[in-house]
Design a protein around this motif. Structure first.
Motif, PDB file in Angstrom:
ATOM      1  N   LEU A 631     -19.514  13.061  37.055  1.00 56.10           N
ATOM      2  CA  LEU A 631     -18.982  11.733  37.345  1.00 56.10           C
ATOM      3  C   LEU A 631     -18.955  10.855  36.100  1.00 56.10           C
ATOM      4  CD1 LEU A 631     -20.676  10.963  40.793  1.00 56.10           C
ATOM      5  CD2 LEU A 631     -18.263  11.435  40.369  1.00 56.10           C
ATOM      6  N   ARG A 632     -20.025  10.967  35.286  1.00 62.67           N
ATOM      7  CA  ARG A 632     -20.059  10.164  34.061  1.00 62.67           C
ATOM      8  C   ARG A 632     -18.928  10.557  33.122  1.00 62.67           C
ATOM      9  NH1 ARG A 632     -21.291   9.722  29.032  1.00 62.67           N
ATOM     10  NH2 ARG A 632     -21.429  11.970  28.830  1.00 62.67           N
ATOM     11  N   LEU A 633     -18.773  11.875  32.905  1.00 64.39           N
ATOM     12  CA  LEU A 633     -17.686  12.332  32.036  1.00 64.39           C
ATOM     13  C   LEU A 633     -16.331  11.936  32.616  1.00 64.39           C
ATOM     14  CD1 LEU A 633     -18.945  15.903  31.052  1.00 64.39           C
ATOM     15  CD2 LEU A 633     -18.856  13.878  29.601  1.00 64.39           C
ATOM     16  N   ARG A 634     -16.215  12.065  33.927  1.00 64.21           N
ATOM     17  CA  ARG A 634     -14.933  11.752  34.562  1.00 64.21           C
ATOM     18  C   ARG A 634     -14.596  10.277  34.409  1.00 64.21           C
ATOM     19  NH1 ARG A 634     -13.721  13.803  40.698  1.00 64.21           N
ATOM     20  NH2 ARG A 634     -11.491  13.327  40.784  1.00 64.21           N
ATOM     21  N   SER A 635     -15.601   9.412  34.567  1.00 66.80           N
ATOM     22  CA  SER A 635     -15.345   7.981  34.465  1.00 66.80           C
ATOM     23  C   SER A 635     -15.076   7.541  33.033  1.00 66.80           C
ATOM     24  CB  SER A 635     -16.541   7.206  35.032  1.00 66.80           C
ATOM     25  OG  SER A 635     -17.711   7.483  34.287  1.00 66.80           O
ATOM     26  N   ALA A 666      -5.817  24.968  16.856  1.00 66.43           N
ATOM     27  CA  ALA A 666      -6.273  23.600  17.129  1.00 66.43           C
ATOM     28  C   ALA A 666      -7.310  23.626  18.242  1.00 66.43           C
ATOM     29  CB  ALA A 666      -5.094  22.713  17.527  1.00 66.43           C
ATOM     30  N   LEU A 667      -8.481  23.054  17.963  1.00 71.82           N
ATOM     31  CA  LEU A 667      -9.585  23.015  18.919  1.00 71.82           C
ATOM     32  C   LEU A 667     -10.018  21.567  19.104  1.00 71.82           C
ATOM     33  CD1 LEU A 667     -11.578  26.004  17.421  1.00 71.82           C
ATOM     34  CD2 LEU A 667     -10.147  26.056  19.452  1.00 71.82           C
ATOM     35  N   VAL A 668     -10.044  21.089  20.358  1.00 69.50           N
ATOM     36  CA  VAL A 668     -10.336  19.690  20.630  1.00 69.50           C
ATOM     37  C   VAL A 668     -11.841  19.467  20.732  1.00 69.50           C
ATOM     38  CG1 VAL A 668     -10.175  19.933  23.150  1.00 69.50           C
ATOM     39  CG2 VAL A 668      -9.711  17.709  22.085  1.00 69.50           C
ATOM     40  N   ARG A 669     -12.286  18.324  20.225  1.00 71.48           N
ATOM     41  CA  ARG A 669     -13.678  17.873  20.339  1.00 71.48           C
ATOM     42  C   ARG A 669     -13.677  16.433  20.827  1.00 71.48           C
ATOM     43  NH1 ARG A 669     -13.840  22.579  19.378  1.00 71.48           N
ATOM     44  NH2 ARG A 669     -15.093  23.693  17.832  1.00 71.48           N
ATOM     45  N   TRP A 670     -14.776  16.064  21.507  1.00 68.00           N
ATOM     46  CA  TRP A 670     -14.923  14.690  22.026  1.00 68.00           C
ATOM     47  C   TRP A 670     -16.109  14.045  21.331  1.00 68.00           C
ATOM     48  CZ3 TRP A 670     -15.619  13.269  27.937  1.00 68.00           C
ATOM     49  CH2 TRP A 670     -15.606  11.882  28.073  1.00 68.00           C
ATOM     50  N   HIS A 671     -15.812  12.988  20.573  1.00 68.46           N
ATOM     51  CA  HIS A 671     -16.872  12.245  19.903  1.00 68.46           C
ATOM     52  C   HIS A 671     -17.296  11.092  20.815  1.00 68.46           C
ATOM     53  CE1 HIS A 671     -18.978   9.748  16.909  1.00 68.46           C
ATOM     54  NE2 HIS A 671     -19.197  10.899  16.285  1.00 68.46           N
ATOM     55  N   ASP A 672     -18.210  11.418  21.761  1.00 66.88           N
ATOM     56  CA  ASP A 672     -18.695  10.432  22.731  1.00 66.88           C
ATOM     57  C   ASP A 672     -19.678   9.488  22.027  1.00 66.88           C
ATOM     58  OD1 ASP A 672     -20.086   9.064  24.782  1.00 66.88           O
ATOM     59  OD2 ASP A 672     -19.585  10.653  26.201  1.00 66.88           O
ATOM     60  N   PRO A 673     -19.463   8.156  22.129  1.00 64.11           N
ATOM     61  CA  PRO A 673     -20.386   7.219  21.463  1.00 64.11           C
ATOM     62  C   PRO A 673     -21.824   7.354  21.949  1.00 64.11           C
ATOM     63  CG  PRO A 673     -18.383   6.088  22.187  1.00 64.11           C
ATOM     64  CD  PRO A 673     -18.342   7.458  22.782  1.00 64.11           C
ATOM     65  N   GLU A 674     -22.022   7.809  23.177  1.00 60.56           N
ATOM     66  CA  GLU A 674     -23.377   7.913  23.720  1.00 60.56           C
ATOM     67  C   GLU A 674     -23.990   9.279  23.472  1.00 60.56           C
ATOM     68  OE1 GLU A 674     -23.030   7.040  27.818  1.00 60.56           O
ATOM     69  OE2 GLU A 674     -22.196   5.015  27.529  1.00 60.56           O
ATOM     70  N   ARG A 675     -23.185  10.352  23.564  1.00 62.72           N
ATOM     71  CA  ARG A 675     -23.719  11.714  23.505  1.00 62.72           C
ATOM     72  C   ARG A 675     -23.430  12.436  22.206  1.00 62.72           C
ATOM     73  NH1 ARG A 675     -24.309  13.336  28.857  1.00 62.72           N
ATOM     74  NH2 ARG A 675     -25.297  15.209  28.024  1.00 62.72           N
ATOM     75  N   MET A 677     -20.977  14.427  19.401  1.00 67.06           N
ATOM     76  CA  MET A 677     -19.845  15.357  19.444  1.00 67.06           C
ATOM     77  C   MET A 677     -20.058  16.371  20.568  1.00 67.06           C
ATOM     78  SD  MET A 677     -16.949  15.790  17.910  1.00 67.06           S
ATOM     79  CE  MET A 677     -17.116  15.124  16.251  1.00 67.06           C
ATOM     80  N   LEU A 678     -19.086  16.452  21.501  1.00 57.39           N
ATOM     81  CA  LEU A 678     -19.158  17.363  22.630  1.00 57.39           C
ATOM     82  C   LEU A 678     -18.171  18.500  22.426  1.00 57.39           C
ATOM     83  CD1 LEU A 678     -19.229  14.797  25.586  1.00 57.39           C
ATOM     84  CD2 LEU A 678     -21.158  15.833  24.398  1.00 57.39           C
ATOM     85  N   SER A 679     -18.620  19.729  22.708  1.00 56.26           N
ATOM     86  CA  SER A 679     -17.760  20.899  22.579  1.00 56.26           C
ATOM     87  C   SER A 679     -16.840  21.005  23.794  1.00 56.26           C
ATOM     88  CB  SER A 679     -18.615  22.159  22.475  1.00 56.26           C
ATOM     89  OG  SER A 679     -19.339  22.363  23.669  1.00 56.26           O
ATOM     90  N   PRO A 680     -15.747  21.763  23.686  1.00 57.77           N
ATOM     91  CA  PRO A 680     -14.823  21.883  24.823  1.00 57.77           C
ATOM     92  C   PRO A 680     -15.493  22.415  26.075  1.00 57.77           C
ATOM     93  CG  PRO A 680     -13.806  22.730  22.830  1.00 57.77           C
ATOM     94  CD  PRO A 680     -15.231  22.455  22.498  1.00 57.77           C
ATOM     95  N   GLY A 681     -16.429  23.344  25.940  1.00 56.90           N
ATOM     96  CA  GLY A 681     -17.076  23.902  27.116  1.00 56.90           C
ATOM     97  C   GLY A 681     -17.807  22.870  27.944  1.00 56.90           C
ATOM     98  N   HIS A 682     -18.122  21.701  27.334  1.00 63.74           N
ATOM     99  CA  HIS A 682     -18.859  20.671  28.043  1.00 63.74           C
ATOM    100  C   HIS A 682     -17.951  19.795  28.894  1.00 63.74           C
ATOM    101  CE1 HIS A 682     -22.612  18.465  28.556  1.00 63.74           C
ATOM    102  NE2 HIS A 682     -21.913  17.344  28.483  1.00 63.74           N
ATOM    103  N   PHE A 683     -16.714  19.571  28.433  1.00 62.42           N
ATOM    104  CA  PHE A 683     -15.869  18.614  29.160  1.00 62.42           C
ATOM    105  C   PHE A 683     -14.564  19.198  29.681  1.00 62.42           C
ATOM    106  CE2 PHE A 683     -14.806  18.185  24.647  1.00 62.42           C
ATOM    107  CZ  PHE A 683     -13.431  18.290  24.653  1.00 62.42           C
ATOM    108  N   ILE A 684     -14.125  20.360  29.205  1.00 64.42           N
ATOM    109  CA  ILE A 684     -12.860  20.930  29.685  1.00 64.42           C
ATOM    110  C   ILE A 684     -12.912  21.244  31.183  1.00 64.42           C
ATOM    111  CG2 ILE A 684     -11.338  22.948  29.547  1.00 64.42           C
ATOM    112  CD1 ILE A 684     -10.827  20.894  27.413  1.00 64.42           C
ATOM    113  N   PRO A 685     -14.012  21.844  31.732  1.00 64.64           N
ATOM    114  CA  PRO A 685     -14.047  22.083  33.182  1.00 64.64           C
ATOM    115  C   PRO A 685     -13.874  20.797  33.995  1.00 64.64           C
ATOM    116  CG  PRO A 685     -15.759  23.364  32.097  1.00 64.64           C
ATOM    117  CD  PRO A 685     -15.199  22.456  31.057  1.00 64.64           C
TER     118      PRO A 685
END
Length: 888
Positions: A631-635, A666-675, A677-685
């Motif tokens: 839910l946190r990632l989704r929001s 090309a490989l996407v990464r998420w630089h979350d201000p709280e968490r 750098m997140l790898s794709p396996g953490h947020f792609i699902p």
């Protein structure tokens, strides 16, 4: 002596006339009071059932609206919304609305008042500007729930009652409205189902100003009108939650007995009115007949008295007339529907009417003569136990001459059977002396059955007869108290049938209902008497298992439920099968209250669904953490996409023979201000399950093409950028247009873009997917099969799609030098690809030995940590500038 006898006759006849008149007044008065009390009781019972139904409807609709307001992505209310996201929101609204026949559907309205989504209409083409609920929520988004006045729906075209909750952004500001129009025709159907008589009414009003929402019989011209001096509304305004009263309605001038009740915590109350003309009609006819007979008797008596005084001859004739009058009196007594018995001070029968004989099951009054009537009546004390004969209310009336009003008891019939009665007892006076008691009684068996039926429907599911959620919660509280005292656990099982919607959609709801009843019966057979099986609604059930001592025994009991549901259900003309997914939560381990345990069992049930269905899962805190994390990632996903928190890293692709860089993945990464750098396996699902993979994939395509257009030429050849495409982008996104826009905006040549497809994407090929890929291929875009060999590899789609490249999965490459089977698989893939003129690329190259084997097999390209790890775009450009070849 003869003169004195003649003077005594008039007095005797006058005494009879007065006694008859008094008895008629008494009987009719008692019947009138009973009828009025019964009308009030019936009105209370009916209004209680209506309030429960209305409160349940409003509460469920409010809960779903609040869930929609939280779950809906704010970007779905933007002016421009990707079709995939739009379709996802439509699907969710339609899915939620399917369980609510009481509403027209769900609506989502943006901050400007435009209706963006409606569960039953693809393109609503409507707005809510000017609607009271919208303006209230826009001015004060802190309001939790708002109801409108009754208004004609702009899409439905018929009167509706709108209930709405605000949609707020992360700062709590107004972002839109989630709204559900209540179907007044559905509620009217509930009102019409009540048997209130020709003049009965049901009203549904606002509790604040008494505005009329709905009325039976309907009066459209009075809808939304307020009340001022209505006695019932004044009591509601004074804070009364429920009550009963009698008054004359201002609308039609009919006097009724009313019962009213506030609808839970909502600003409404419902009232049921039973008209006096309806429930007193029989009484009035009986009263008219009794008065007529009495008047006739008195007229005849006066004539007799006159003739007695005139002559002896007329006196004899008057005696005959008197006998005829007595006969008519007996006929009148016999016409009363209630049983009437007179008894002496010892309780022995003196007289009775035919109704009493019929009710008690005796053929003649002689059979009752001399019987001790109080011994036939059984009464009960406050503790529910039967009183001894000496304590019977009628016996006490005989002893001390008291009056008994509207008391309940049980009479014994001639055949020994018992039945419930309501009775009154009055002293029997003769010549000023109390000589016994007159007992009036009525059989209330049917009334009791109606009351029990109403009570049953308030706590049970009408289809299966199982307890409903209200009763289940009460049973859980009892089980919780026992568990707290005994130290044992109580298990709460949330059951959801697998694929039951398919049965309803394909065979119809009648077959679905029969199957639900059969499965409910099976579930009851699999549990103990102390257990509770409850139907929550639809295809969801709840099972409460108290007295859980260990998990092994609980697993056996849950397994029996799975087996019982799985067995085929034999219905007329067909045999149907289904399965069930079960989530289990334990008290007190997983929660202290019913609501928390329900939520946790529901969460565990969805994990059972994800595990393949037809199984069960025990709740643990990790599940809750997973849900909260999702839910946190989704929001935060939309925020990250809009705020530039996503970045691309690139891993070089090299020609294994020349060691020249030929491109990058090309490989996407998420630089979350709280968490961080997140790898794709953490947020792609999460992105795929929420549909956000479509806008994310479109951004990756545009960004990769834009950056690749700036890369320098290596060895005289332009570099290729490889981009992974999710299967969901094929189903929900306009992939062909997205690729065309990315190439057009960046200026990148189509042959420099390589789209990587997983084998799972191609497993369920459709004509639409194949046509899209074929047009991309004709456009010049390269196609690559990712993770080749791990799925259902098919030469057919290699030929049909004319792909350019096969990427050998790293699970075969990593142990290439030590596992002969992996070596054989890689060699076979390379040979097959070359025979089809396809390029092969191996991922996961991490050492010199693996590189040497791949080169000996003739593999064309490779990527892996041996060459370089994924790196930001600026670092990748520096890598290209410094590249002189691949290390040996």
């Amino acid at each position: 002596m003869s003169r004195r006898l003649r003077l005594g006759y008039p007095g005797f006849f006058l005494l009879v006339a007065l006694a008859m008149a008094a008895l008629m007044v008494f009987l009719l008065g008692a019947a009138h009071g009973d009828l009025q009390r019964q009308a009030a009781t019936d009105a209370r019972n009916m209004v209680g059932v209506l309030e429960a139904r209305l409160e349940s409807t409003l509460r469920r609709a409010q809960a779903n609206l609040e869930e929609l307001a939280v779950d809906v992505p704010l970007e779905a209310l933007a002016p421009e919304v990707p079709e995939a996201l739009r379709e996802k929101v439509r699907h969710k609204l339609a899915l939620e609305a399917r369980h609510f026949p009481e509403i027209t559907g769900f609506r989502l309205i943006d901050r400007s008042g435009v209706v963006r989504y409606a569960s039953e209409i693809a393109e609503p083409q409507a707005d809510a500007r000017g609607r009271s609920y919208f303006e209230l929520l826009r001015k004060d988004p802190s309001l939790r729930l708002v109801f409108s006045e009754v208004a004609v729906g702009r899409m439905a075209g018929r009167p509706l009652l709108f209930m709405a909750v605000p949609i707020r952004d992360a700062a709590g500001a107004f972002a839109g409205v989630a709204m559900a129009p209540l179907e007044l025709s559905y509620l009217q159907g509930l009102f019409e189902a009540l048997d209130l008589g020709p003049n009965g009414v049901v009203t549904f009003r606002r509790a604040d100003d008494g505005r009329l929402v709905m009325r039976r019989p309907a009066q459209p011209d009075r809808v939304n009108q307020t009340l001022s001096n209505n006695p019932m509304h004044l009591r509601v305004e004074a804070g009364e939650m429920e009550g009963a009263l009698r008054f004359q309605a201002a609308i039609d001038g009919v006097e009724r007995v009313y019962a009213f009740k506030r609808v839970g915590a909502f600003p409404f109350y419902v009232a049921v009115g039973i008209a006096l003309p309806d429930f007193l009609s029989h009484w009035q006819r009986d009263a008219a007949g009794a008065v007529g007979a009495t008047v006739l008797f008195l007229l005849l008596l006066g004539l007799i008295l006159k003739r007695l005084h005139a002559s002896e001859l007329r006196g004899k004739r008057a005696t005959v007339d008197l006998q005829a009058s007595e006969d008519r009196f007996q006929q009148l007594l016999g016409s009363v529907g209630e049983g009437i018995c007179g008894m002496d001070r010892q309780g022995r029968l003196l007289f009775c009417n035919p109704a009493a004989l019929k009710i008690l099951g005796y053929r003649s009054e002689a059979a009752l003569q001399g019987r001790d009537l109080p011994s036939l009546l059984h009464t009960h004390g406050a503790d529910g136990r039967e009183l001894v004969p000496e304590a019977c209310a009628v016996r006490q009336a005989l002893v001390v001459g008291t009056v008994v009003h509207s008391s309940d008891g049980v009479f014994t019939r001639a055949d020994g059977s018992r039945f419930p009665v309501r009775f009154d007892a009055y002293p029997l006076i003769k010549d000023g002396e109390d000589i016994g008691v007159v007992l009036l009684f009525a059989d209330i068996t049917e009334r009791r059955r109606s009351e029990e039926r109403i009570e049953f429907l308030a706590h049970h599911d009408p289809l299966t007869g199982l307890p409903n959620r209200l009763l289940a919660e009460d049973r859980f509280e009892q089980a919780r108290g026992h568990a707290a005292r005994s130290g044992e656990r109580t298990a709460l099982l949330f059951l959801d049938l697998d694929g039951f919607k398919t049965i309803n959609d394909s065979l119809g709801h009648d077959i679905g209902d029969e199957m639900l009843k059969a499965l409910a019966s099976r579930l009851r057979q699999q549990v103990r008497e102390t257990d509770t099986v409850c139907r929550l609604g639809g295809d969801e059930f709840l099972v409460i298992l108290p007295g859980v001592r260990d998990l092994d025994s609980l697993s056996l009991r849950v397994g029996k439920l799975l087996t019982a549901v799985e067995a085929p259900v034999e219905l007329p003309g067909r045999s149907l099968s289904t399965s069930v997914s079960i989530g289990v939560a334990l008290y007190p381990d997983d929660g202290e209250d019913f609501t928390t345990l329900m939520k946790n069992a529901d969460t565990a049930m969805y994990h059972a669904k994800d595990a393949g269905r037809n199984t069960y899962r025990m709740f643990d805190e990790a599940m809750n953490h997973q849900v909260q994390e999702a839910l946190r990632l989704r929001s935060n996903f939309q925020r990250g996409l809009a705020g530039g928190e996503f970045v691309l890293h690139y891993q070089p692709l090299l020609d294994l023979q020349t060691r020249r860089v030929v491109g990058a993945e090309a490989l996407v990464r998420w630089h979350d201000p709280e968490r961080g750098m997140l790898s794709p396996g953490h947020f792609i699902p999460v992105a795929e399950s929420s549909g956000m993979i479509v806008p994310l994939g479109a951004w990756v395509l545009r960004e990769a093409c834009r950056q690749a257009a700036r890369w320098p030429v290596q060895g005289g050849q332009p570099l290729v950028v490889a981009v992974n495409i999710s299967a969901i982008q094929f189903k929900r996104g306009n992939l062909e247009q997205t690729v065309a826009d990315a190439l057009s905006e960046s200026g990148l040549a189509p042959d420099r873009l390589e789209i990587e497809l997983t084998e799972s994407t191609l497993l369920h090929q459709t004509d639409e997917v194949l046509a899209t890929l074929q047009r991309l291929r004709e456009f010049g875009v390269r196609l690559s099969i990712d993770d080749f060999g791990t799925g259902y590899s098919s030469l057919a789609y290699l030929k049909k799609l004319a792909v350019n490249k096969l990427k050998i999965d790293q699970s075969f490459v990593r142990d290439l030098t030590s596992d002969p089977e992996d070596s054989a698989i890689v060699r076979a893939i390379v040979d097959m690809a070359h025979s089809l003129n396809l390029v092969t690329i191996a991922e996961g190259v991490e050492n010199t030995e693996v590189l040497a084997v791949l080169r000996s097999f003739g593999c064309d390209e490779g990527q892996g940590y041996y060459f370089a790890r994924p790196m930001p775009e600026a670092e990748f450009r520096r890598y290209l500038e410094a590249a002189e070849g691949v290390p040996a």
